[in-house]
Design a protein around this motif. Structure first.
Motif, PDB file in Angstrom:
ATOM      1  N   ASP A  18       0.837  -1.201   0.000  1.00 22.85           N
ATOM      2  CA  ASP A  18       0.000   0.000   0.000  1.00 22.85           C
ATOM      3  C   ASP A  18       0.870   1.249   0.000  1.00 22.85           C
ATOM      4  N   GLN A  19       2.029   1.170   0.643  1.00 21.65           N
ATOM      5  CA  GLN A  19       2.952   2.308   0.645  1.00 21.65           C
ATOM      6  C   GLN A  19       3.454   2.588  -0.772  1.00 21.65           C
ATOM      7  N   THR A  20       3.684   1.538  -1.563  1.00 18.87           N
ATOM      8  CA  THR A  20       4.088   1.719  -2.955  1.00 18.87           C
ATOM      9  C   THR A  20       3.024   2.503  -3.707  1.00 18.87           C
ATOM     10  N   ALA A  21       1.770   2.127  -3.511  1.00 20.80           N
ATOM     11  CA  ALA A  21       0.666   2.822  -4.169  1.00 20.80           C
ATOM     12  C   ALA A  21       0.625   4.290  -3.745  1.00 20.80           C
ATOM     13  N   GLU A  22       0.829   4.541  -2.475  1.00 18.45           N
ATOM     14  CA  GLU A  22       0.834   5.923  -1.980  1.00 18.45           C
ATOM     15  C   GLU A  22       1.986   6.727  -2.580  1.00 18.45           C
ATOM     16  N   LEU A  23       3.149   6.108  -2.709  1.00 21.88           N
ATOM     17  CA  LEU A  23       4.300   6.795  -3.300  1.00 21.88           C
ATOM     18  C   LEU A  23       4.030   7.156  -4.762  1.00 21.88           C
ATOM     19  N   ILE A  24       3.460   6.211  -5.501  1.00 16.32           N
ATOM     20  CA  ILE A  24       3.148   6.488  -6.910  1.00 16.32           C
ATOM     21  C   ILE A  24       2.132   7.616  -7.003  1.00 16.32           C
ATOM     22  N   HIS A  25       1.114   7.577  -6.155  1.00 17.74           N
ATOM     23  CA  HIS A  25       0.097   8.638  -6.154  1.00 17.74           C
ATOM     24  C   HIS A  25       0.733   9.990  -5.841  1.00 17.74           C
ATOM     25  N   ALA A  26       1.684  10.016  -4.954  1.00 16.30           N
ATOM     26  CA  ALA A  26       2.335  11.264  -4.563  1.00 16.30           C
ATOM     27  C   ALA A  26       3.091  11.912  -5.725  1.00 16.30           C
ATOM     28  N   TRP A  27       3.522  11.125  -6.701  1.00 17.92           N
ATOM     29  CA  TRP A  27       4.260  11.668  -7.842  1.00 17.92           C
ATOM     30  C   TRP A  27       3.341  12.141  -8.966  1.00 17.92           C
ATOM     31  N   ALA A  28       2.036  11.972  -8.816  1.00 13.97           N
ATOM     32  CA  ALA A  28       1.094  12.453  -9.838  1.00 13.97           C
ATOM     33  C   ALA A  28       0.981  13.975  -9.754  1.00 13.97           C
ATOM     34  N   LEU A  29       0.975  14.609 -10.910  1.00 12.40           N
ATOM     35  CA  LEU A  29       0.768  16.051 -10.983  1.00 12.40           C
ATOM     36  C   LEU A  29      -0.725  16.342 -10.920  1.00 12.40           C
ATOM     37  N   SER A  30      -1.101  17.471 -10.402  1.00 12.04           N
ATOM     38  CA  SER A  30      -2.531  17.776 -10.257  1.00 12.04           C
ATOM     39  C   SER A  30      -3.265  17.711 -11.593  1.00 12.04           C
ATOM     40  N   GLN A  31      -2.631  18.151 -12.671  1.00 19.88           N
ATOM     41  CA  GLN A  31      -3.297  18.137 -13.976  1.00 19.88           C
ATOM     42  C   GLN A  31      -3.466  16.732 -14.545  1.00 19.88           C
ATOM     43  N   GLU A  32      -2.801  15.745 -13.950  1.00 24.76           N
ATOM     44  CA  GLU A  32      -2.974  14.361 -14.407  1.00 24.76           C
ATOM     45  C   GLU A  32      -4.238  13.729 -13.836  1.00 24.76           C
ATOM     46  N   GLN A  33      -4.827  14.356 -12.847  1.00 22.13           N
ATOM     47  CA  GLN A  33      -6.128  13.989 -12.292  1.00 22.13           C
ATOM     48  C   GLN A  33      -6.213  12.538 -11.806  1.00 22.13           C
ATOM     49  N   VAL A  34      -5.180  12.098 -11.102  1.00 19.50           N
ATOM     50  CA  VAL A  34      -5.193  10.771 -10.494  1.00 19.50           C
ATOM     51  C   VAL A  34      -6.011  10.857  -9.213  1.00 19.50           C
ATOM     52  N   GLU A  35      -7.030  10.026  -9.123  1.00 16.88           N
ATOM     53  CA  GLU A  35      -7.944  10.058  -7.985  1.00 16.88           C
ATOM     54  C   GLU A  35      -7.572   9.074  -6.886  1.00 16.88           C
ATOM     55  N   HIS A  36      -7.101   7.895  -7.260  1.00 17.96           N
ATOM     56  CA  HIS A  36      -6.827   6.853  -6.264  1.00 17.96           C
ATOM     57  C   HIS A  36      -5.861   5.834  -6.865  1.00 17.96           C
ATOM     58  N   VAL A  37      -4.982   5.295  -6.036  1.00 19.99           N
ATOM     59  CA  VAL A  37      -4.031   4.268  -6.468  1.00 19.99           C
ATOM     60  C   VAL A  37      -4.049   3.145  -5.437  1.00 19.99           C
ATOM     61  N   THR A  38      -4.068   1.916  -5.917  1.00 19.20           N
ATOM     62  CA  THR A  38      -4.071   0.762  -5.022  1.00 19.20           C
ATOM     63  C   THR A  38      -3.129  -0.309  -5.556  1.00 19.20           C
ATOM     64  N   ALA A  39      -2.509  -1.072  -4.667  1.00 11.38           N
ATOM     65  CA  ALA A  39      -1.560  -2.117  -5.056  1.00 11.38           C
ATOM     66  C   ALA A  39      -2.237  -3.481  -5.066  1.00 11.38           C
ATOM     67  N   HIS A  40      -1.884  -4.282  -6.071  1.00 11.94           N
ATOM     68  CA  HIS A  40      -2.335  -5.675  -6.183  1.00 11.94           C
ATOM     69  C   HIS A  40      -1.077  -6.536  -6.319  1.00 11.94           C
ATOM     70  N   PRO A  41      -0.430  -6.820  -5.185  1.00 12.85           N
ATOM     71  CA  PRO A  41       0.874  -7.500  -5.232  1.00 12.85           C
ATOM     72  C   PRO A  41       0.824  -8.933  -5.744  1.00 12.85           C
ATOM     73  N   GLY A  42      -0.317  -9.592  -5.657  1.00 18.23           N
ATOM     74  CA  GLY A  42      -0.398 -10.994  -6.063  1.00 18.23           C
ATOM     75  C   GLY A  42      -0.774 -11.219  -7.509  1.00 18.23           C
ATOM     76  N   ALA A  43      -0.894 -10.162  -8.291  1.00 21.65           N
ATOM     77  CA  ALA A  43      -1.265 -10.317  -9.698  1.00 21.65           C
ATOM     78  C   ALA A  43      -0.164 -11.065 -10.447  1.00 21.65           C
ATOM     79  N   VAL A  44      -0.580 -11.880 -11.405  1.00 22.41           N
ATOM     80  CA  VAL A  44       0.343 -12.700 -12.182  1.00 22.41           C
ATOM     81  C   VAL A  44       0.224 -12.302 -13.649  1.00 22.41           C
ATOM     82  N   PRO A  45       1.288 -12.157 -14.393  1.00 24.48           N
ATOM     83  CA  PRO A  45       2.661 -12.502 -14.053  1.00 24.48           C
ATOM     84  C   PRO A  45       3.412 -11.371 -13.354  1.00 24.48           C
ATOM     85  N   HIS A  46       2.834 -10.157 -13.321  1.00 24.75           N
ATOM     86  CA  HIS A  46       3.501  -9.027 -12.669  1.00 24.75           C
ATOM     87  C   HIS A  46       2.542  -8.375 -11.676  1.00 24.75           C
TER      88      HIS A  46
END
Length: 115
Positions: A18-46
């Motif tokens: 979840d911290q990874t998701a928060e870090l990625i969200h923190a790097w979004a610029l306001s004009q990119e309009q990112v509303e929410h970021v969530t991590a799915h660590p168990g997704a396959v293959p990545h």
């Protein structure tokens, strides 16, 4: 609003959190309009980061998410060993009538267990 999945590849043993998701969200610029970021660590293959973003088109949403992820992976020291594989909308099959949904009419009382 679009849901875009950013597929990330990390070093062996690395885990998205979840911290990874928060870090990625923190790097979004306001004009990119990112509303929410969530991590799915168990997704396959990545592992996947799910990003909800406001955009005028699917293409624009995918481009915005890719830009945010590339920026975060480039600028955030704790993410520097990760790479972006792709950013795209997930394919979802409808759970209603239609060629990808159940053949039964849900309003007819079928419980889909073949009884």
């Amino acid at each position: 609003m679009y849901l875009i999945h950013a597929h990330l590849k990390g070093p062996t043993g690395a885990v998205l959190t979840d911290q990874t998701a928060e870090l990625i969200h923190a790097w979004a610029l306001s004009q990119e309009q990112v509303e929410h970021v969530t991590a799915h660590p168990g997704a396959v293959p990545h592992p996947i980061v799910g990003v909800y973003v406001l955009a005028d088109s699917l293409h624009q949403a995918e481009e915005r998410v890719a830009a945010v992820c590339r920026r975060a992976l480039r600028q955030e020291p704790s993410l520097s060993t990760w790479t972006l594989v792709r950013a795209e909308a997930p394919l979802l099959a409808p759970l209603v009538h239609g060629p990808l949904g159940p053949p039964e009419n849900p309003s007819m009382g079928s419980d889909l267990r073949g009884k």
